[in-house]
Design an enzyme around this catalytic site. Structure first.
Site, PDB file in Angstrom:
ATOM      1  N   ASP A 121      13.833 -17.659 -48.495  1.00 13.53           N
ATOM      2  CA  ASP A 121      15.087 -17.518 -49.216  1.00 13.53           C
ATOM      3  C   ASP A 121      15.556 -16.079 -49.049  1.00 13.53           C
ATOM      4  O   ASP A 121      14.918 -15.146 -49.559  1.00 13.53           O
ATOM      5  CB  ASP A 121      14.862 -17.853 -50.698  1.00 13.53           C
ATOM      6  CG  ASP A 121      16.126 -17.719 -51.540  1.00 13.53           C
ATOM      7  OD1 ASP A 121      17.158 -17.222 -51.028  1.00 13.53           O
ATOM      8  OD2 ASP A 121      16.075 -18.089 -52.724  1.00 13.53           O
ATOM      9  N   ASN A 178      22.068 -13.939 -39.888  1.00 14.55           N
ATOM     10  CA  ASN A 178      23.012 -15.040 -39.720  1.00 14.55           C
ATOM     11  C   ASN A 178      23.158 -15.888 -40.978  1.00 14.55           C
ATOM     12  O   ASN A 178      24.171 -16.572 -41.150  1.00 14.55           O
ATOM     13  CB  ASN A 178      22.567 -15.929 -38.552  1.00 14.55           C
ATOM     14  CG  ASN A 178      23.345 -17.213 -38.472  1.00 14.55           C
ATOM     15  OD1 ASN A 178      24.519 -17.220 -38.094  1.00 14.55           O
ATOM     16  ND2 ASN A 178      22.709 -18.315 -38.851  1.00 14.55           N
ATOM     17  N   LYS A 220      32.283 -11.723 -46.638  1.00 13.85           N
ATOM     18  CA  LYS A 220      32.230 -11.395 -45.214  1.00 13.85           C
ATOM     19  C   LYS A 220      32.855 -10.025 -44.944  1.00 13.85           C
ATOM     20  O   LYS A 220      32.386  -9.274 -44.083  1.00 13.85           O
ATOM     21  CB  LYS A 220      32.914 -12.486 -44.388  1.00 13.85           C
ATOM     22  CG  LYS A 220      32.133 -13.790 -44.339  1.00 13.85           C
ATOM     23  CD  LYS A 220      30.697 -13.600 -43.845  1.00 13.85           C
ATOM     24  CE  LYS A 220      29.991 -14.920 -43.599  1.00 13.85           C
ATOM     25  NZ  LYS A 220      28.575 -14.731 -43.178  1.00 13.85           N
ATOM     26  N   ASP A 232      14.797 -19.905 -42.785  1.00 17.39           N
ATOM     27  CA  ASP A 232      15.878 -20.586 -43.484  1.00 17.39           C
ATOM     28  C   ASP A 232      15.271 -21.191 -44.740  1.00 17.39           C
ATOM     29  O   ASP A 232      14.045 -21.283 -44.860  1.00 17.39           O
ATOM     30  CB  ASP A 232      16.473 -21.686 -42.589  1.00 17.39           C
ATOM     31  CG  ASP A 232      17.911 -22.036 -42.952  1.00 17.39           C
ATOM     32  OD1 ASP A 232      18.128 -22.514 -44.085  1.00 17.39           O
ATOM     33  OD2 ASP A 232      18.808 -21.849 -42.112  1.00 17.39           O
ATOM     34  N   TYR A 251      34.025 -16.203 -50.217  1.00 18.64           N
ATOM     35  CA  TYR A 251      33.575 -16.176 -48.815  1.00 18.64           C
ATOM     36  C   TYR A 251      34.301 -15.081 -48.035  1.00 18.64           C
ATOM     37  O   TYR A 251      33.672 -14.280 -47.341  1.00 18.64           O
ATOM     38  CB  TYR A 251      33.812 -17.539 -48.174  1.00 18.64           C
ATOM     39  CG  TYR A 251      33.293 -17.639 -46.762  1.00 18.64           C
ATOM     40  CD1 TYR A 251      31.923 -17.637 -46.498  1.00 18.64           C
ATOM     41  CD2 TYR A 251      34.175 -17.736 -45.690  1.00 18.64           C
ATOM     42  CE1 TYR A 251      31.443 -17.722 -45.198  1.00 18.64           C
ATOM     43  CE2 TYR A 251      33.704 -17.828 -44.390  1.00 18.64           C
ATOM     44  CZ  TYR A 251      32.339 -17.824 -44.149  1.00 18.64           C
ATOM     45  OH  TYR A 251      31.864 -17.902 -42.851  1.00 18.64           O
TER      46      TYR A 251
END
Length: 255
Positions: free
Chosen positions: A64, A91, A164, A38, A160
């Protein structure tokens, strides 16, 4: 069904909190050697602390996901150390602190930053992991999208929902490209889960009436948890899911 990952090497991106943390801990609890990454170093430290408290082995690394060189170095480095890359869970993502605004108020930078972390990151990690999986003739890639990618985003954030949906398209394309090497590529599309500071703020903004409407719209009449998402990922990564690829599983309480 006894799902175990003894001897498997697993990468989980976006593991500083929420879904990523739950997924990393779930794999470690089932015997996997987990490499969690992360950009949030403090969150990663907490993930490592929780793993140690449960006597689980989770290696944490700041990475990153939008930095091609950093992603390649991370994946190749752990492959050299362990001799394998078995499972990749993409994720990392989210809205990066953005809120819903009218279309004409969205800057190019805001649009591109959401695509970078949600789509580019998944692509770069898959690109880095695929050669190692191909050599082994086995692999599992699980992408975490959102119900927003299948319909309309509750956040109202255009980038977003679009990102997705793009990630779901990437899932299906990679499934067909990589299947001949025994690599499956699937997607988990979570519904609304209070899993991180962003979703907590979103939940509070709904107010009592909005919260009630959200729950009434679910068949199960309750919110899920990060563990519910982790369990779906474990299934896709398991031996039992070996003839399932290119699929999207909605884990949303029945919207």
């Amino acid at each position: 069904m006894n799902v175990t990952f003894e001897g498997r090497t697993v990468i989980v991106t976006g593991a500083a909190h929420g879904f990523g943390r739950a997924i990393a801990l779930a794999f470690a609890a089932r015997g996997a050697q987990v490499y969690a990454c992360d950009v949030n170093a403090d969150g990663l430290s907490e993930t490592a602390r929780l793993a140690a408290h449960a006597d689980l082995k989770v290696h944490t690394h700041p990475v990153d996901v939008t930095d091609r060189a950093a992603v390649t170095a991370f994946v190749d480095g752990l492959a050299a150390a362990t001799g394998r890359v078995d499972v990749l869970v993409n994720n990392a993502g989210g809205v990066l602190g953005q809120v819903g605004r009218p279309l004409e108020e969205v800057s190019e930078a805001d649009w591109r930053s959401i695509f970078a972390v949600n789509v580019d990151g998944a692509f770069l990690f898959a690109q880095a992991a695929a050669p190692h999986m191909k050599r082994a003739g086995w692999g599992r890639i699980v992408n975490i999208s959102s119900g927003a990618g299948l319909g309309v985003s509750l956040t109202g954030i255009q980038a977003y929902a679009s990102a997705k949906a793009a990630q779901i398209g990437l899932t299906r394309q990679l499934a067909h490209e990589l299947g001949q090497w025994g690599i499956t590529v699937n997607n988990v599309a979570p519904g609304f889960v209070r899993s991180n500071p962003t979703t907590e703020r979103q939940w509070e903004r709904y107010g009592e009436e909005g919260q009630r409407r959200l729950l009434d719209g679910l068949a199960l009449r309750r919110l899920g948890s990060p563990d519910d998402i982790a369990h779906a990922v474990l299934f896709f990564a398991s031996e039992q899911a070996g003839w399932i690829t290119g699929q999207v599983l909605s884990v949303d309480g029945g919207r």
